[in-house]
Scaffold this motif. Structure first.
Motif, mmCIF file in Angstrom:
data_model
loop_
_atom_site.group_PDB
_atom_site.id
_atom_site.type_symbol
_atom_site.label_atom_id
_atom_site.label_comp_id
_atom_site.label_asym_id
_atom_site.label_seq_id
_atom_site.Cartn_x
_atom_site.Cartn_y
_atom_site.Cartn_z
ATOM 1 N N THR A 437 -4.197 5.269 13.894
ATOM 2 C CA THR A 437 -4.737 4.634 13.425
ATOM 3 C C THR A 437 -5.440 5.269 11.832
ATOM 4 N N PHE A 439 -5.637 3.070 8.718
ATOM 5 C CA PHE A 439 -6.306 2.582 8.100
ATOM 6 C C PHE A 439 -7.189 1.269 9.093
ATOM 7 N N GLY A 441 -8.351 -2.136 11.670
ATOM 8 C CA GLY A 441 -8.306 -2.960 11.356
ATOM 9 C C GLY A 441 -7.160 -4.119 11.559
ATOM 10 N N ASP A 442 -7.188 -5.070 12.021
ATOM 11 C CA ASP A 442 -5.973 -5.483 13.104
ATOM 12 C C ASP A 442 -5.577 -6.876 11.976
ATOM 13 N N ASP A 443 -5.888 -6.704 10.824
ATOM 14 C CA ASP A 443 -5.406 -7.731 9.716
ATOM 15 C C ASP A 443 -4.102 -7.426 8.806
ATOM 16 N N GLU A 445 -3.319 -6.884 6.177
ATOM 17 C CA GLU A 445 -2.827 -5.828 4.980
ATOM 18 C C GLU A 445 -3.983 -4.162 5.629
ATOM 19 N N SER A 446 -4.578 -4.450 6.487
ATOM 20 C CA SER A 446 -4.532 -3.035 7.423
ATOM 21 C C SER A 446 -3.677 -2.480 8.137
ATOM 22 N N ASN A 450 -1.157 0.698 6.934
ATOM 23 C CA ASN A 450 -0.801 2.111 7.794
ATOM 24 C C ASN A 450 0.512 1.951 8.156
ATOM 25 N N PRO A 488 -0.969 -4.615 -0.636
ATOM 26 C CA PRO A 488 -2.026 -4.614 -1.017
ATOM 27 C C PRO A 488 -2.351 -5.831 -1.982
#
Length: 610
Positions: A437, A439, A441-443, A445-446, A450, A488
């Motif tokens: 990973t 970027f 984050g599990d959202d 956009e992240s 990625n 994004p």
């Protein structure tokens, strides 16, 4: 008799109230709701009420017919039948409503029959929604069934137990009249025009209008209209006027600008899934997402004002390979009988003596891609089944770097000149990539960023290896996107969602690296490339040479029931339902709007005529 009439009224109002509660759920789920003030929110419910009543009218027809035909049926049997019928309707209504929550959040329009085209490829369809909050949606679905099932069961029991015996010869005609009277709420009243989406539009804020639309009504209407391609819904001008207006966009090239050092270069065409300009710092996007592409922009020709024609992959492929613009409410690729009549780059390159191939790590059956690829007459089509299972991600197909390696291997054995197209997929949902990973984050956009970073890294590695190949000095590489993306999130301007990069590089270029600022569309690639190869581009009637300085800078893009136009120092977004602008920037004149309307009218008519 009164008890049966009371049942029809309470049943109709029960569904109306239930749909209003669904609208509350919709507003809770959508992030744009925070932009609406209290008076606008009130307007959403007030104007949406007519469409809720219309939908409730449809849902009441079958129960009304049941009690009409069985006016003295046994209470228990009648109640059981009504419970079963209502539960089936509740499942369908809830399923559409819950699916619409995520469809609207992701695509920006209410659920219609568009997703049904993808059910022929269920695994790919599942991959498309894999990044959605499935557990939350299932929980909402089950909770609604539980609450709605209980509420409607109580409503039915309360009414049916009060039914008194009636005379059939009086009751049946009276109840039949009451059933027929449901046409009034169904059509939205007694006015001349029946219920339609524009009937609930009330606000200059586009989202407020969308929120007033009942998703179940929208889906039913879309389903009933699915085969109605007989007339053009986008007729703005008298016959012939739209076609004449578009002539201002097309001019002959009196001074051909050659970018190539060879008349027949190899061409590698990379169509990057969801590649948005918002991910490229050089195009005022987010920095650090595509560092390899950033380096390459300093080595080739960067077309920095290109816009995607549509918002889905199959529309982007058509625009790029056939120069045919996207339609607001249809996709020509899903209609093979029509897409087979389009000109294609594959055909043109094969006719010119090129060895042609199309690479895709996924399944080409998705959205009728395969039939279109065969129409392109590609010599070879390499897809998911041509790669080992260990190299697939869990949902979609082979990772980008695997396909790039296969291309490098195959091109070493391919006769020149070759035309090789690669449609990537790793930056598609569910954004699963084989790398650490970058970027966190599990959202969503992240995960998207990625995946873009991985796709960019894979591209950089491919170009590094390609430079070492003997065919590099005679090769043109074109990199662009199938469509843009809402991620994004950098701004609420819809135009930016359609802004995409396009880069030409390779040993076949003779010009020095620079930027080309001419505004254009995906559809213009075909004519631009064919002109550089000195091949006939006349069959690509919608495509314009981006290097022809006589052509007016212009880009058109279509989204669900709307379109946008980009011109120097101005752009606008137009909604077909309300027939007005919903966004604009710069000094937009009426003639600009009319040019966009002419483009939509004429391109849709061309779609109908195929």
């Amino acid at each position: 008799m009164k008890s049966r009439f009371r049942f029809l009224v309470t049943y109709l109002l029960g569904w109306t109230g239930w749909l209003a509660l669904n609208r509350i759920l919709f507003l809770w789920y959508q992030p744009q709701t925070s932009q609406l003030d209290s008076s606008t929110l009130l307007g959403v419910f007030a104007h949406g009420l007519r469409m809720d009543l219309s939908t409730a009218g449809y849902l009441t027809v079958l129960p009304a017919l049941l009690i009409t035909l069985l006016p003295n049926g046994p209470h228990r049997q009648l109640a059981t039948t009504l419970h079963l019928l209502t539960f089936v309707e509740l499942v369908l209504v809830t399923l559409i409503g819950v699916a619409d929550l995520e469809v609207f959040r992701t695509w920006g329009f209410h659920l219609d029959i568009t997703p049904l085209h993808y059910l022929k490829s269920p695994r790919e369809a599942a991959a498309s929604v894999a990044s959605s909050p499935i557990f939350l949606l299932i929980t909402v679905f089950l909770a609604q069934l539980l609450v709605g099932g209980y509420a409607f069961r109580r409503l039915i029991q309360w009414n049916v137990r009060r039914f008194q015996p009636v005379r059939k010869w009086i009751a049946i005609p009276a109840l039949l009249i009451a059933t027929v009277a449901l046409i009034i709420p169904i059509r939205g009243g007694t006015q001349l025009a029946p219920m339609n989406v524009s009937a609930v539009y009330f606000s200059p804020t586009a989202f407020a209008n969308y929120a007033a639309v009942t998703p179940q009504w929208n889906f039913i209407h879309s389903f009933l209209e699915r085969n109605k391609f007989g007339s053009n819904p986008y007729t703005f001008f008298p016959k012939g006027q739209a076609k004449r207006a578009l002539q201002t966009l097309y001019h002959p090239d009196t001074s051909h600008q050659s970018l190539l050092n060879t008349p027949r270069p190899n061409v590698i065409f990379i169509i990057w899934e969801s590649f948005t300009a918002k991910s490229v710092a050089a195009l005022n996007g987010r920095p650090g997402v595509t560092p390899e592409f950033e380096k390459l922009t300093r080595e080739g020709l960067l077309f920095n004002q290109i816009y995607a024609s549509g918002d889905r992959s199959e529309k982007g492929l058509i625009a790029l390979l056939s120069g045919f613009p996207a339609q607001a409410t249809a996709s020509i690729m899903t209609l093979p009988s029509k897409s087979a009549k389009l000109p294609t780059l594959g055909q043109a390159m094969k006719k010119a003596g090129y060895q042609t191939a199309f690479y895709y790590g996924g399944e080409t059956e998705f959205a009728n891609i395969k039939s279109y690829l065969y129409h392109n007459q590609f010599d070879r089509i390499i897809a998911k089944s041509d790669f080992e299972r260990k190299d697939w991600n869990s949902k979609w197909g082979a990772h980008d770097h695997i396909v790039y390696n296969r291309i490098l291997s195959d091109l070493g054995k391919t006769k020149q000149p070759f035309f090789t197209t690669f449609f990537t997929l790793s930056s598609h949902e569910p954004f699963e990539v084989p790398m650490p990973t970058v970027f966190p984050g599990d959202d969503e956009e992240s995960l998207f960023l990625n995946a873009m970073y991985y796709a960019d890294r894979s591209l950089g590695e491919f170009i590094t290896q390609a430079r070492k190949q003997p065919w590099w000095s005679n090769t043109l590489i074109i990199i662009t996107a199938d469509h843009g993306h809402r991620l994004p999130v950098l701004a609420s301007d819809k135009m930016r969602d359609f802004h995409i990069p396009m880069l030409w590089l390779g040993g076949a270029l003779k010009t020095q690296p620079h930027r080309i600022d001419h505004i254009g569309s995906q559809t213009d690639l075909a004519a631009t490339l064919l002109q550089q190869l000195r091949l006939d581009a006349s069959a690509f009637r919608w495509s314009r040479d981006l290097l022809n300085s006589n052509n007016q800078p212009f880009a058109y893009f279509a989204f669900n029931n709307g379109f946008g136009v980009v011109q120097p120092n101005r752009h606008f977004v137009y909604d077909n339902i309300s027939r007005r602008l919903i966004a604009s920037e710069g000094a937009v004149h009426q003639q600009d709007i009319e040019l966009g309307q002419a483009y939509e009218e004429e391109s849709y008519q061309d779609f109908l005529d195929k």
